[in-house]
Design a protein around this motif. Structure first.
Motif, short mmCIF file in Angstrom:
data_model
loop_
_atom_site.label_atom_id
_atom_site.label_comp_id
_atom_site.label_asym_id
_atom_site.label_seq_id
_atom_site.Cartn_x
_atom_site.Cartn_y
_atom_site.Cartn_z
N ALA A 65 -19.58 25.09 11.03
CA ALA A 65 -20.64 25.67 10.11
C ALA A 65 -21.78 26.19 10.77
N CYS A 66 -22.09 26.04 12.19
CA CYS A 66 -23.04 26.59 12.79
C CYS A 66 -23.06 28.14 12.80
N ALA A 67 -24.33 28.70 12.50
CA ALA A 67 -24.58 30.21 12.22
C ALA A 67 -24.85 30.68 13.86
N GLU A 68 -25.42 29.98 14.54
CA GLU A 68 -25.76 30.48 15.68
C GLU A 68 -24.45 30.55 16.71
N ARG A 69 -24.37 31.81 17.74
CA ARG A 69 -23.36 31.98 18.55
C ARG A 69 -23.17 31.05 19.54
N ILE A 70 -22.13 30.61 20.04
CA ILE A 70 -21.84 29.49 20.90
C ILE A 70 -22.27 29.90 22.33
N ASP A 71 -22.86 29.48 23.12
CA ASP A 71 -23.10 29.83 24.63
C ASP A 71 -22.52 29.02 25.71
N GLU A 72 -22.73 29.54 26.75
CA GLU A 72 -21.89 28.94 27.87
C GLU A 72 -22.07 27.64 27.89
N GLN A 73 -23.56 27.12 27.87
CA GLN A 73 -23.85 25.42 28.16
C GLN A 73 -23.09 24.81 26.98
N ALA A 74 -23.11 25.31 25.63
CA ALA A 74 -22.38 24.66 24.69
C ALA A 74 -20.83 24.31 25.10
N VAL A 75 -20.33 25.38 25.52
CA VAL A 75 -18.54 25.33 25.75
C VAL A 75 -18.57 24.10 26.79
N GLY A 76 -19.53 24.11 27.76
CA GLY A 76 -19.47 23.06 28.90
C GLY A 76 -19.64 21.59 28.23
N ASN A 77 -20.74 21.78 27.64
CA ASN A 77 -21.15 20.36 26.97
C ASN A 77 -20.14 19.78 26.08
N ILE A 78 -19.57 20.49 25.11
CA ILE A 78 -18.65 20.13 24.14
C ILE A 78 -17.22 19.71 24.65
N LEU A 79 -16.90 20.16 26.01
CA LEU A 79 -15.57 19.98 26.44
C LEU A 79 -16.02 18.73 27.36
N TYR A 80 -17.01 18.71 28.01
CA TYR A 80 -17.28 17.72 29.04
C TYR A 80 -17.40 16.33 27.98
#
Length: 166
Positions: A65-80
């Motif tokens: 639901a997040c309207a913000e674009r996913i960034d590099e740090q978010a990809v790393g944090n989510i998978l970590y």
């Protein structure tokens, strides 16, 4: 979220369910991408069980639901954050939500003209740095991630890594 490790074993499940219910009571669009990714990162403290899957489902809904674009740090944090979770329906939903957040569309063709066909089908390109790559890869340390969603996400990550300037 990380303080859950400090609780006695008999309290962890109840605390996890309570967190999932609390998150469920918040508005879907009130969460920023930064807050979502940090909440996912905190999942490293949780055991793989139905309560954690319930919490994962709630966080995945906020990611979707997040309207913000996913960034590099978010990809790393989510998978970590999911490094201790085995393959499950909740993890597969997360992988699909990540693919959607990356705006990945599998076009079914293996483009011989591009050395990174998965990046070519991503409208938004990310320039992953070494720490983000390491965090994302760490999320795949579980040896049983064999779902279609996991394979697609691994191919997208491989393409992003190949295209990164780190």
């Amino acid at each position: 979220l990380r303080t859950i490790k400090l609780l006695p074993a008999h309290m962890k499940d109840n605390a996890t369910r309570a967190m999932a219910n609390t998150i469920k009571g918040t508005g879907l669009r009130l969460w920023s991408m930064r807050h979502i990714s940090m909440a996912f990162r905190g999942l490293t403290a949780f055991e793989d069980n139905p309560s954690t899957h319930q919490l994962l489902d709630q966080l995945t809904l906020r990611l979707s639901a997040c309207a913000e674009r996913i960034d590099e740090q978010a990809v790393g944090n989510i998978l970590y954050g999911i490094q201790n979770l085995d393959d499950s329906e909740a993890v597969r939903k997360l992988f699909q939500a990540l693919l959607n957040a990356l705006d990945y569309r599998h076009n079914g063709s293996s483009s011989a003209s591009s050395s990174t066909p998965y990046v070519a089908s991503l409208p938004t390109r990310l320039d992953l740095k070494a720490v983000e790559i390491a965090n994302a890869c760490y999320g795949f340390k579980s040896t049983n991630r064999v779902s279609k969603e996991a394979n697609e996400l691994m191919m997208v990550l491989a393409g992003l890594i190949n295209a990164s300037s780190f």
